[in-house]
Design a protein around this motif. Structure first.
Motif, short mmCIF file in Angstrom:
data_model
loop_
_atom_site.label_atom_id
_atom_site.label_comp_id
_atom_site.label_asym_id
_atom_site.label_seq_id
_atom_site.Cartn_x
_atom_site.Cartn_y
_atom_site.Cartn_z
N ASN A 1 0.85 -1.19 0.00
CA ASN A 1 0.00 0.00 0.00
C ASN A 1 0.89 1.24 0.00
N THR B 1 2.02 -6.52 -5.95
CA THR B 1 0.93 -5.62 -6.33
C THR B 1 1.10 -4.33 -5.54
N LYS C 1 -0.44 -0.89 -4.65
CA LYS C 1 -1.68 -0.12 -4.68
C LYS C 1 -1.37 1.35 -4.40
N ALA D 1 -3.77 -0.01 -9.23
CA ALA D 1 -2.77 -1.00 -8.81
C ALA D 1 -1.77 -1.23 -9.94
#
Length: 213
Positions: free
Chosen positions: A8, A65, A67, A72
């Protein structure tokens, strides 16, 4: 077992050493994501979240991944800078990955059957790891968590080379496929130097005693 790694991240506008120091004091790590024909983007990641992800060895070679708000990005880890004496990360480099495009990643090696190798079990040799990871080329969805290296058949004085590694389908050793290096040894078994020297010393002492008699 496949693991999903999610980072994140938040965009950041300030750059430079001073801005990075201020960011780290808030518990965040400065980062950058680049590649795929687009401009680099400055990001920040929470330190605690990143350290937790790093406890899994697969994070270093796995598809990630990232984000950023509502969108993303697929990426791989390209560089990780650690503090020289504190258990913290000071910077993170990520490279964007596009589906269908071959990428180069470093993957750890897992050695098995070392204790059963004839060179160790029967001949008293020791294992010498010349590499702990290799760089491979593959599609993003084919990145393995690790490469297994079975040395159960190696004898004393023998070695296993890059070309002898068993790779997953669709993967190749970058150094061999691009001709950048020779077929280097990955692992070998050699005699224990101290033991050999000790035997030589004992033999010399015995010969000396016999001469004196």
């Amino acid at each position: 077992m496949s693991v999903d790694f999610i980072i994140n991240a938040e965009p950041r506008s300030e750059q430079g050493k001073g801005a990075s120091r201020r960011l780290r004091r808030t518990g965040r790590v400065p980062a950058v994501i680049y590649g795929a024909g687009r401009e680099p983007e400055l990001l920040s990641v929470e330190q605690r979240e990143l350290l937790k992800l790093l406890t899994n060895d697969a994070f270093y070679s796995h598809m990630l991944t990232v984000k950023i708000g509502e969108r993303a990005e697929n990426a791989v880890l390209r560089d990780l800078q650690r503090h020289p004496f504190k258990p913290t990360i000071v910077h993170l480099d990520l490279q964007r990955v596009e589906a269908g495009s071959t990428i180069n990643v470093h993957v750890p090696l897992h050695f098995i059957n070392q204790e059963n190798a004839p060179g160790v079990k029967d001949q008293g040799g020791v294992v010498n790891h010349h590499m702990v990871e290799i760089e491979i080329s593959c599609l993003p969805d084919a990145i393995p968590d690790f490469i297994e290296v079975d040395i159960g058949a190696l004898g004393l004085g023998q070695a296993l080379h890059l070309s002898e590694l068993v790779l997953p389908a669709g993967c190749s050793v970058y150094a061999l496929s691009h001709g950048t290096h020779q077929d280097q040894a990955v692992v070998s078994i050699h005699a224990v130097r101290g033991a050999a020297e000790g035997e030589s010393d004992v033999e010399g002492s015995s010969e000396g005693a016999a001469s004196a008699e």
